[in-house]
Design a protein around this motif. Structure first.
Motif, PDB file in Angstrom:
ATOM      1  N   GLN A 156       0.825  -1.213   0.000  1.00 27.12           N
ATOM      2  CA  GLN A 156       0.000   0.000   0.000  1.00 27.12           C
ATOM      3  C   GLN A 156       0.859   1.263   0.000  1.00 27.12           C
ATOM      4  OE1 GLN A 156      -2.544  -0.371   3.439  1.00 27.12           O
ATOM      5  NE2 GLN A 156      -3.633  -2.134   2.620  1.00 27.12           N
ATOM      6  N   GLN A 157       2.031   1.173  -0.632  1.00 29.15           N
ATOM      7  CA  GLN A 157       2.935   2.311  -0.661  1.00 29.15           C
ATOM      8  C   GLN A 157       2.439   3.371  -1.629  1.00 29.15           C
ATOM      9  OE1 GLN A 157       7.019   1.341  -1.596  1.00 29.15           O
ATOM     10  NE2 GLN A 157       7.475   3.421  -2.261  1.00 29.15           N
ATOM     11  N   SER A 158       2.496   4.616  -1.176  1.00 21.26           N
ATOM     12  CA  SER A 158       2.169   5.727  -2.047  1.00 21.26           C
ATOM     13  C   SER A 158       3.443   6.478  -2.359  1.00 21.26           C
ATOM     14  CB  SER A 158       1.163   6.671  -1.377  1.00 21.26           C
ATOM     15  OG  SER A 158       1.674   7.178  -0.169  1.00 21.26           O
ATOM     16  N   GLY A 159       3.598   6.932  -3.581  1.00 18.28           N
ATOM     17  CA  GLY A 159       4.811   7.629  -3.970  1.00 18.28           C
ATOM     18  C   GLY A 159       5.820   6.679  -4.594  1.00 18.28           C
ATOM     19  N   ASP A 160       6.942   7.219  -4.988  1.00 13.77           N
ATOM     20  CA  ASP A 160       7.947   6.438  -5.704  1.00 13.77           C
ATOM     21  C   ASP A 160       9.186   6.160  -4.874  1.00 13.77           C
ATOM     22  OD1 ASP A 160       6.356   6.444  -8.016  1.00 13.77           O
ATOM     23  OD2 ASP A 160       7.105   8.443  -8.570  1.00 13.77           O
ATOM     24  N   LEU A 161       9.108   6.330  -3.568  1.00 13.86           N
ATOM     25  CA  LEU A 161      10.265   6.081  -2.722  1.00 13.86           C
ATOM     26  C   LEU A 161      10.598   4.587  -2.745  1.00 13.86           C
ATOM     27  CD1 LEU A 161      12.068   7.871  -0.918  1.00 13.86           C
ATOM     28  CD2 LEU A 161      10.775   7.027   1.032  1.00 13.86           C
ATOM     29  N   PRO A 162      11.855   4.216  -3.039  1.00 11.75           N
ATOM     30  CA  PRO A 162      12.216   2.802  -3.136  1.00 11.75           C
ATOM     31  C   PRO A 162      11.963   2.041  -1.846  1.00 11.75           C
ATOM     32  CG  PRO A 162      13.948   4.194  -4.040  1.00 11.75           C
ATOM     33  CD  PRO A 162      12.978   5.116  -3.352  1.00 11.75           C
ATOM     34  N   PHE A 163      11.599   0.778  -2.009  1.00  9.07           N
ATOM     35  CA  PHE A 163      11.327  -0.103  -0.873  1.00  9.07           C
ATOM     36  C   PHE A 163      12.528  -0.184   0.066  1.00  9.07           C
ATOM     37  CE2 PHE A 163      11.968  -4.326   0.912  1.00  9.07           C
ATOM     38  CZ  PHE A 163      10.788  -4.554   1.588  1.00  9.07           C
ATOM     39  N   TRP A 164      13.720  -0.309  -0.519  1.00  6.75           N
ATOM     40  CA  TRP A 164      14.914  -0.520   0.300  1.00  6.75           C
ATOM     41  C   TRP A 164      15.231   0.669   1.184  1.00  6.75           C
ATOM     42  CZ3 TRP A 164      18.668   2.939  -1.399  1.00  6.75           C
ATOM     43  CH2 TRP A 164      18.550   3.387  -2.723  1.00  6.75           C
ATOM     44  N   LEU A 165      14.807   1.869   0.797  1.00  7.28           N
ATOM     45  CA  LEU A 165      15.028   3.031   1.649  1.00  7.28           C
ATOM     46  C   LEU A 165      14.090   3.004   2.860  1.00  7.28           C
ATOM     47  CD1 LEU A 165      15.686   6.032  -0.773  1.00  7.28           C
ATOM     48  CD2 LEU A 165      17.224   5.072   0.951  1.00  7.28           C
ATOM     49  N   LEU A 166      12.855   2.579   2.656  1.00  4.50           N
ATOM     50  CA  LEU A 166      11.921   2.459   3.767  1.00  4.50           C
ATOM     51  C   LEU A 166      12.393   1.392   4.750  1.00  4.50           C
ATOM     52  CD1 LEU A 166       8.540   2.710   1.815  1.00  4.50           C
ATOM     53  CD2 LEU A 166       9.508   4.406   3.366  1.00  4.50           C
TER      54      LEU A 166
ATOM     55  N   LEU B 261       9.907  -9.240  15.345  1.00  2.00           N
ATOM     56  CA  LEU B 261       8.618  -8.903  15.937  1.00  2.00           C
ATOM     57  C   LEU B 261       8.315  -7.413  15.854  1.00  2.00           C
ATOM     58  CD1 LEU B 261       8.532 -11.171  19.128  1.00  2.00           C
ATOM     59  CD2 LEU B 261       7.335 -11.501  16.953  1.00  2.00           C
ATOM     60  N   SER B 262       9.267  -6.641  15.358  1.00  2.87           N
ATOM     61  CA  SER B 262       9.066  -5.208  15.136  1.00  2.87           C
ATOM     62  C   SER B 262       8.927  -4.965  13.633  1.00  2.87           C
ATOM     63  CB  SER B 262      10.249  -4.401  15.689  1.00  2.87           C
ATOM     64  OG  SER B 262      10.432  -4.657  17.076  1.00  2.87           O
ATOM     65  N   PRO B 263       8.167  -3.964  13.240  1.00  2.00           N
ATOM     66  CA  PRO B 263       7.921  -3.721  11.808  1.00  2.00           C
ATOM     67  C   PRO B 263       9.124  -3.086  11.099  1.00  2.00           C
ATOM     68  CG  PRO B 263       6.828  -2.048  13.108  1.00  2.00           C
ATOM     69  CD  PRO B 263       7.402  -3.033  14.088  1.00  2.00           C
ATOM     70  N   VAL B 264      10.227  -3.839  11.059  1.00  2.00           N
ATOM     71  CA  VAL B 264      11.431  -3.366  10.384  1.00  2.00           C
ATOM     72  C   VAL B 264      11.388  -3.735   8.903  1.00  2.00           C
ATOM     73  CG1 VAL B 264      13.949  -3.541  10.259  1.00  2.00           C
ATOM     74  CG2 VAL B 264      12.804  -3.547  12.491  1.00  2.00           C
ATOM     75  N   PHE B 265      11.038  -4.995   8.626  1.00  2.00           N
ATOM     76  CA  PHE B 265      11.012  -5.492   7.253  1.00  2.00           C
ATOM     77  C   PHE B 265       9.620  -5.438   6.634  1.00  2.00           C
ATOM     78  CE2 PHE B 265      14.491  -7.766   9.414  1.00  2.00           C
ATOM     79  CZ  PHE B 265      15.552  -7.350   8.637  1.00  2.00           C
ATOM     80  N   TYR B 266       8.672  -4.918   7.393  1.00  2.00           N
ATOM     81  CA  TYR B 266       7.289  -4.845   6.918  1.00  2.00           C
ATOM     82  C   TYR B 266       6.586  -3.712   7.653  1.00  2.00           C
ATOM     83  CZ  TYR B 266       6.912  -7.512  11.248  1.00  2.00           C
ATOM     84  OH  TYR B 266       7.020  -7.930  12.553  1.00  2.00           O
ATOM     85  N   PRO B 267       5.520  -3.169   7.086  1.00  2.00           N
ATOM     86  CA  PRO B 267       4.769  -2.109   7.777  1.00  2.00           C
ATOM     87  C   PRO B 267       3.791  -2.696   8.782  1.00  2.00           C
ATOM     88  CG  PRO B 267       3.812  -2.505   5.639  1.00  2.00           C
ATOM     89  CD  PRO B 267       5.003  -3.409   5.727  1.00  2.00           C
ATOM     90  N   MET B 268       3.352  -1.889   9.707  1.00  2.00           N
ATOM     91  CA  MET B 268       2.375  -2.332  10.694  1.00  2.00           C
ATOM     92  C   MET B 268       1.078  -2.775  10.030  1.00  2.00           C
ATOM     93  SD  MET B 268       2.359  -2.321  14.209  1.00  2.00           S
ATOM     94  CE  MET B 268       3.090  -0.837  14.894  1.00  2.00           C
ATOM     95  N   SER B 269       0.755  -2.170   8.899  1.00  2.00           N
ATOM     96  CA  SER B 269      -0.489  -2.507   8.201  1.00  2.00           C
ATOM     97  C   SER B 269      -0.485  -3.929   7.657  1.00  2.00           C
ATOM     98  CB  SER B 269      -0.726  -1.526   7.047  1.00  2.00           C
ATOM     99  OG  SER B 269       0.353  -1.563   6.131  1.00  2.00           O
ATOM    100  N   ALA B 270       0.705  -4.553   7.517  1.00  2.00           N
ATOM    101  CA  ALA B 270       0.797  -5.917   7.000  1.00  2.00           C
ATOM    102  C   ALA B 270       0.560  -6.962   8.085  1.00  2.00           C
ATOM    103  CB  ALA B 270       2.160  -6.144   6.351  1.00  2.00           C
ATOM    104  N   VAL B 271       0.544  -6.529   9.358  1.00  2.00           N
ATOM    105  CA  VAL B 271       0.322  -7.450  10.469  1.00  2.00           C
ATOM    106  C   VAL B 271      -1.156  -7.849  10.496  1.00  2.00           C
ATOM    107  CG1 VAL B 271       0.431  -7.704  12.986  1.00  2.00           C
ATOM    108  CG2 VAL B 271       2.183  -6.392  11.776  1.00  2.00           C
TER     109      VAL B 271
END
Length: 269
Positions: free
Chosen positions: A69-79, A196-206
């Protein structure tokens, strides 16, 4: 234990009073880590740069991953990297805490030495590495065209994580004097918290059923808030404030536990 031990301002004042000694210990800790290496302290800059390059290659070109559900063109690896900057400060501090006091038995036997600053040293070293990570991250954001003025808030948002890491460092450092197994247990705990922390995924994916549990994780709250800063989205100051309050309490309790236990350090060592 007296009421002064639980006073956050007294704790800050006590650390500030020994700031020169603390600074020298942090400097020594960082320099010793790279002593004998071919590139020396240049690795402080090279390590995060190489890691970011690997992330960009693996997630940007091989997996071509995108944030859900990413908005914008910011690369995944930067997030992803923005979350790792925060977690690495926490992880490095807590992982090294069990040996923070045990590694300096000669200091323990000196009555006038302020032992409570020893667990602060890993945090200081982690902040040095985190600062270089952040500079490289800002450079990458600029290159990707995703730099916002809100990024100036990024260091401020780290405050709850710093307090939590410091509180756990005091607690773990004290236990590390009495229980040698802490050097094995704590890294496992840190690794568990990484996933267990949203490092590799967003909270919305939980999954929805687990999301309330994740909302009690101050690391997750700070990481999500920092990502909002990176992407230029509104900041949830209420959630961040609750995380700050919890982590401040953890820091005070950790300090109190350390001061309560220090009288027995010499006998244990």
């Amino acid at each position: 234990m007296n009421a002064a031990t639980l006073n956050p301002l007294r704790i800050v004042s006590d650390i500030w009073r020994h700031r020169y000694l603390l600074g020298q210990l942090i400097k020594r800790d960082v320099l010793l880590r790279y002593r004998g290496a071919m590139f020396g302290v240049v690795w402080i800059f090279l390590s995060p740069l190489l890691m970011l390059a690997i992330f960009a290659f693996i997630f940007g070109h091989i997996f071509q991953a995108r944030w859900p559900q990413q908005s914008g063109d910011l690369p995944f690896w930067l997030l992803l990297y923005s979350g790792l900057i925060i977690f690495n400060i926490f992880g490095e501090t807590v992982s090294r805490a069990p040996a923070a006091v045990r590694g300096y038995p000669s200091f323990v036997k000196k009555i006038i030495f302020p032992l409570h600053i020893l667990p602060v040293v890993p945090l200081g070293a982690a902040l040095v590495h985190g600062a270089f990570n952040f500079l490289i991250f800002v450079t990458a954001l600029t290159w990707a065209g995703g730099l916002h003025a809100q990024i100036l808030l990024f260091p401020l948002l780290l405050l709850p994580v710093l307090l939590l890491a410091l509180g756990l460092s005091w607690f773990v450092a004290a236990w590390g004097v009495f229980i040698k197994d802490m050097t094995q247990i704590v890294p496992l705990f840190v690794q568990m918290m990484l996933f267990l922390s949203p490092v590799f995924y967003p909270m919305s994916a939980v999954p929805e059923v687990l999301r309330p549990v994740y909302q009690f994780n101050p690391l997750g709250i700070v990481i999500e808030t920092a990502r909002a800063v990176v992407t230029g989205q509104p900041i949830s100051w209420g959630a961040w404030g609750m995380a700050l309050s919890f982590c401040l309490g953890a820091a005070v309790l950790g300090y109190a536990f350390f001061q309560h236990s220090r009288e027995e350090f010499a006998d244990a060592l």
